[in-house]
Design a protein around this motif. Structure first.
Motif, PDB file in Angstrom:
ATOM      1  N   ASN A 103      37.327 -15.181 -10.791  1.00 31.03           N
ATOM      2  CA  ASN A 103      36.194 -14.760 -11.614  1.00 31.03           C
ATOM      3  C   ASN A 103      34.881 -14.719 -10.849  1.00 31.03           C
ATOM      4  O   ASN A 103      33.843 -14.373 -11.430  1.00 31.03           O
ATOM      5  N   ILE A 104      34.900 -15.072  -9.570  1.00 25.88           N
ATOM      6  CA  ILE A 104      33.682 -14.996  -8.767  1.00 25.88           C
ATOM      7  C   ILE A 104      33.286 -13.529  -8.599  1.00 25.88           C
ATOM      8  O   ILE A 104      34.124 -12.667  -8.337  1.00 25.88           O
ATOM      9  N   ARG A 105      32.016 -13.248  -8.767  1.00 29.70           N
ATOM     10  CA  ARG A 105      31.527 -11.870  -8.661  1.00 29.70           C
ATOM     11  C   ARG A 105      30.504 -11.766  -7.529  1.00 29.70           C
ATOM     12  O   ARG A 105      29.573 -12.553  -7.445  1.00 29.70           O
ATOM     13  N   GLU A 106      30.703 -10.768  -6.682  1.00 31.84           N
ATOM     14  CA  GLU A 106      29.793 -10.544  -5.559  1.00 31.84           C
ATOM     15  C   GLU A 106      28.739  -9.516  -5.952  1.00 31.84           C
ATOM     16  O   GLU A 106      29.049  -8.500  -6.585  1.00 31.84           O
ATOM     17  N   ARG A 107      27.508  -9.787  -5.572  1.00 31.76           N
ATOM     18  CA  ARG A 107      26.394  -8.893  -5.913  1.00 31.76           C
ATOM     19  C   ARG A 107      26.326  -7.751  -4.879  1.00 31.76           C
ATOM     20  O   ARG A 107      25.567  -7.815  -3.916  1.00 31.76           O
ATOM     21  N   THR A 108      27.101  -6.715  -5.109  1.00 31.30           N
ATOM     22  CA  THR A 108      27.106  -5.565  -4.207  1.00 31.30           C
ATOM     23  C   THR A 108      26.248  -4.418  -4.724  1.00 31.30           C
ATOM     24  O   THR A 108      25.817  -3.561  -3.948  1.00 31.30           O
ATOM     25  N   ASP A 109      25.988  -4.404  -6.026  1.00 32.63           N
ATOM     26  CA  ASP A 109      25.128  -3.373  -6.605  1.00 32.63           C
ATOM     27  C   ASP A 109      23.705  -3.551  -6.070  1.00 32.63           C
ATOM     28  O   ASP A 109      23.148  -4.644  -6.129  1.00 32.63           O
ATOM     29  N   PRO A 110      23.106  -2.488  -5.521  1.00 35.95           N
ATOM     30  CA  PRO A 110      21.735  -2.605  -4.990  1.00 35.95           C
ATOM     31  C   PRO A 110      20.740  -3.162  -6.006  1.00 35.95           C
ATOM     32  O   PRO A 110      19.782  -3.841  -5.627  1.00 35.95           O
ATOM     33  N   GLU A 111      20.978  -2.914  -7.290  1.00 36.60           N
ATOM     34  CA  GLU A 111      20.069  -3.407  -8.322  1.00 36.60           C
ATOM     35  C   GLU A 111      20.186  -4.919  -8.507  1.00 36.60           C
ATOM     36  O   GLU A 111      19.301  -5.543  -9.092  1.00 36.60           O
ATOM     37  N   LEU A 112      21.289  -5.498  -8.030  1.00 37.40           N
ATOM     38  CA  LEU A 112      21.511  -6.931  -8.221  1.00 37.40           C
ATOM     39  C   LEU A 112      21.292  -7.738  -6.959  1.00 37.40           C
ATOM     40  O   LEU A 112      21.404  -8.970  -6.989  1.00 37.40           O
ATOM     41  N   ARG A 113      20.976  -7.072  -5.866  1.00 39.33           N
ATOM     42  CA  ARG A 113      20.791  -7.806  -4.610  1.00 39.33           C
ATOM     43  C   ARG A 113      19.499  -8.608  -4.654  1.00 39.33           C
ATOM     44  O   ARG A 113      18.549  -8.269  -5.366  1.00 39.33           O
ATOM     45  N   ASN A 114      19.480  -9.668  -3.865  1.00 43.95           N
ATOM     46  CA  ASN A 114      18.377 -10.621  -3.910  1.00 43.95           C
ATOM     47  C   ASN A 114      17.415 -10.505  -2.743  1.00 43.95           C
ATOM     48  O   ASN A 114      16.508 -11.333  -2.603  1.00 43.95           O
ATOM     49  N   THR A 115      17.615  -9.517  -1.890  1.00 39.64           N
ATOM     50  CA  THR A 115      16.770  -9.353  -0.709  1.00 39.64           C
ATOM     51  C   THR A 115      16.396  -7.892  -0.531  1.00 39.64           C
ATOM     52  O   THR A 115      17.020  -6.993  -1.104  1.00 39.64           O
ATOM     53  N   LYS A 116      15.400  -7.674   0.292  1.00 40.83           N
ATOM     54  CA  LYS A 116      14.985  -6.313   0.627  1.00 40.83           C
ATOM     55  C   LYS A 116      15.764  -5.859   1.855  1.00 40.83           C
ATOM     56  O   LYS A 116      15.860  -6.574   2.855  1.00 40.83           O
ATOM     57  N   ARG A 117      16.316  -4.668   1.763  1.00 40.27           N
ATOM     58  CA  ARG A 117      17.150  -4.126   2.850  1.00 40.27           C
ATOM     59  C   ARG A 117      16.365  -4.129   4.167  1.00 40.27           C
ATOM     60  O   ARG A 117      15.187  -3.761   4.220  1.00 40.27           O
ATOM     61  N   GLY A 118      17.046  -4.559   5.235  1.00 40.88           N
ATOM     62  CA  GLY A 118      16.451  -4.523   6.556  1.00 40.88           C
ATOM     63  C   GLY A 118      15.576  -5.707   6.913  1.00 40.88           C
ATOM     64  O   GLY A 118      15.071  -5.781   8.033  1.00 40.88           O
ATOM     65  N   THR A 119      15.415  -6.653   6.000  1.00 38.70           N
ATOM     66  CA  THR A 119      14.601  -7.829   6.282  1.00 38.70           C
ATOM     67  C   THR A 119      15.477  -8.963   6.808  1.00 38.70           C
ATOM     68  O   THR A 119      16.707  -8.926   6.671  1.00 38.70           O
ATOM     69  N   PRO A 120      14.878  -9.995   7.418  1.00 42.64           N
ATOM     70  CA  PRO A 120      15.680 -11.076   8.000  1.00 42.64           C
ATOM     71  C   PRO A 120      16.547 -11.834   7.011  1.00 42.64           C
ATOM     72  O   PRO A 120      17.504 -12.505   7.429  1.00 42.64           O
ATOM     73  N   LEU A 121      16.270 -11.741   5.722  1.00 37.69           N
ATOM     74  CA  LEU A 121      17.059 -12.461   4.726  1.00 37.69           C
ATOM     75  C   LEU A 121      18.231 -11.627   4.199  1.00 37.69           C
ATOM     76  O   LEU A 121      19.026 -12.124   3.405  1.00 37.69           O
ATOM     77  N   ALA A 122      18.349 -10.374   4.637  1.00 36.51           N
ATOM     78  CA  ALA A 122      19.328  -9.447   4.059  1.00 36.51           C
ATOM     79  C   ALA A 122      20.736  -9.612   4.620  1.00 36.51           C
ATOM     80  O   ALA A 122      21.660  -8.939   4.160  1.00 36.51           O
ATOM     81  N   GLY A 123      20.930 -10.478   5.609  1.00 38.38           N
ATOM     82  CA  GLY A 123      22.261 -10.672   6.170  1.00 38.38           C
ATOM     83  C   GLY A 123      22.749  -9.434   6.895  1.00 38.38           C
ATOM     84  O   GLY A 123      21.961  -8.721   7.524  1.00 38.38           O
ATOM     85  N   ASP A 124      24.031  -9.164   6.765  1.00 40.30           N
ATOM     86  CA  ASP A 124      24.587  -7.999   7.464  1.00 40.30           C
ATOM     87  C   ASP A 124      24.340  -6.697   6.707  1.00 40.30           C
ATOM     88  O   ASP A 124      24.765  -5.626   7.155  1.00 40.30           O
ATOM     89  N   GLY A 125      23.673  -6.797   5.569  1.00 42.53           N
ATOM     90  CA  GLY A 125      23.373  -5.599   4.791  1.00 42.53           C
ATOM     91  C   GLY A 125      24.494  -5.142   3.895  1.00 42.53           C
ATOM     92  O   GLY A 125      24.324  -4.205   3.106  1.00 42.53           O
ATOM     93  N   GLN A 126      25.642  -5.795   3.986  1.00 45.72           N
ATOM     94  CA  GLN A 126      26.793  -5.417   3.186  1.00 45.72           C
ATOM     95  C   GLN A 126      27.214  -6.524   2.229  1.00 45.72           C
ATOM     96  O   GLN A 126      27.299  -6.312   1.022  1.00 45.72           O
ATOM     97  N   ALA A 127      27.493  -7.700   2.760  1.00 47.10           N
ATOM     98  CA  ALA A 127      27.991  -8.809   1.936  1.00 47.10           C
ATOM     99  C   ALA A 127      26.883  -9.339   1.033  1.00 47.10           C
ATOM    100  O   ALA A 127      25.749  -9.563   1.474  1.00 47.10           O
ATOM    101  N   GLY A 128      27.215  -9.547  -0.235  1.00 46.56           N
ATOM    102  CA  GLY A 128      26.252 -10.055  -1.193  1.00 46.56           C
ATOM    103  C   GLY A 128      26.551 -11.491  -1.584  1.00 46.56           C
ATOM    104  O   GLY A 128      27.610 -12.041  -1.263  1.00 46.56           O
TER     105      GLY A 128
END
Length: 332
Positions: A103-128
């Motif tokens: 039941n674990i859900r990954e936040r892959t929808d751009p509307e549900l992501r918690n960081t701004k794309r391309g910033t140091p907090l965004a990780g690899d840009g894929q995994a949520g």
């Protein structure tokens, strides 16, 4: 008899006293037909209940925060409590999560992501970030450990000191999981709005040695967080800021040296005021990150509205009186 809040412990002497220190001027509520008080129950005088704490051998809460712990919480806006959970409790919690991992859900929808794309907090840009809820309503025995955390004898003294007698659960607990490369969370919280105005719902004060946190987070570590692994980060002392946080800093694009990631072990607990600016770093370790996040509020306050019109029915059945008292709605 009335059901006591966990901040009221039975008197070890077993007899009534002529004078009792009330733990709050709480009105009687009724739960399942029985009167319930968040502070000291009316029936306490007859039953010998006193607002005292016994040692762990009696399963009552331990003594409150030490002077050193109070100093560092006031200084930094958070406190790390080592070894709050036993190794057996950590195993129990992780086994329960494993049983519900589908039941674990990954936040892959751009509307549900918690960081701004391309910033140091965004990780690899894929995994949520991965979320899981509903722990308090899971079938037994999987719900048991998460329910115990509502009034755990090692945690109650901190909750009482930081939120006050009659503390209450504000948000439904949430299990947070990250795999390597998972995004973190942009900085948020703090006592000011983005424009620098006073934020009445996220405040911290300490007056004459008494803490006030309008919203307190309790992050229970279910995996190790070694230095550099990522995960929870905090801006120390930011619960007292007088100027808004710069947008570039919110996304860790500047001044990353001010982001502190506490190194923790499974079983540790981090308490932090939601008035302290905080977030999460991308996860860099090979093992899965797991934390169970609870948020509590003083007896008279509410940030969230999970309690209305009522808590989910499946999470109320089988609660102990002390656990049920923590789910009382806010009232004066």
């Amino acid at each position: 008899p009335a059901s006591p809040h966990p901040s009221a412990a039975p008197c070890s002497c077993g007899g009534p006293r002529s004078m009792l220190t009330r733990l709050g001027s709480r009105s009687l509520r009724r739960v399942a037909g029985k009167p319930l008080r968040r502070g000291l129950p009316v029936a306490a005088a007859a039953s010998g209940f006193l607002p005292v704490r016994r040692n762990m051998a009696s399963s009552a809460p331990e003594p409150g925060m030490s002077a050193t712990e109070k100093f560092f919480f006031d200084l930094n806006g958070f406190l790390l409590v080592r070894g709050a959970l036993s190794p057996e409790e950590v195993v129990e919690a992780n086994a329960a999560v494993d049983a519900h991992a589908e039941n674990i859900r990954e936040r892959t929808d751009p509307e549900l992501r918690n960081t701004k794309r391309g910033t140091p907090l965004a990780g690899d840009g894929q995994a949520g970030r991965r979320d899981l809820g509903g722990m308090l309503g899971w079938p037994k025995p999987h719900c048991d450990i998460f329910r115990r955390l509502l009034a755990h004898p090692k945690l109650v003294p901190y909750l009482v000191d930081l939120c006050g007698p009659g503390y209450r659960l504000d948000h439904l607990p949430l299990l947070i999981s990250q795999h390597r490369g998972s995004e973190g969370f942009a900085l948020h919280g703090g006592p000011l709005t983005s424009s620098g105005a006073f934020n009445p719902v996220l405040q911290y004060r300490c007056v004459q040695g008494q803490f006030f946190n309008s919203l307190l987070a309790m992050s229970v570590q279910l995996s190790d967080h070694n230095e550099g692994d990522g995960g929870f980060c905090v801006v120390r002392g930011s619960h007292k800021v007088n100027f808004p946080v710069p947008d570039a800093f919110m996304h860790a694009q500047i001044a990353q040296e001010h982001l502190h990631q506490p190194a923790t072990n499974a079983g540790d607990v981090v308490f932090f005021s939601e008035a302290t600016v905080h977030g999460a770093l991308p996860w860099n370790a090979d093992h899965e990150r797991r934390v169970a996040l609870y948020r509590f509020a003083p007896a008279t306050l509410s940030y969230g509205r999970s309690y209305t019109p009522s808590w989910p029915a499946d999470m109320l059945e089988g609660l102990t009186p002390a656990q049920r008292a923590v789910l009382e709605p806010p009232y004066a």
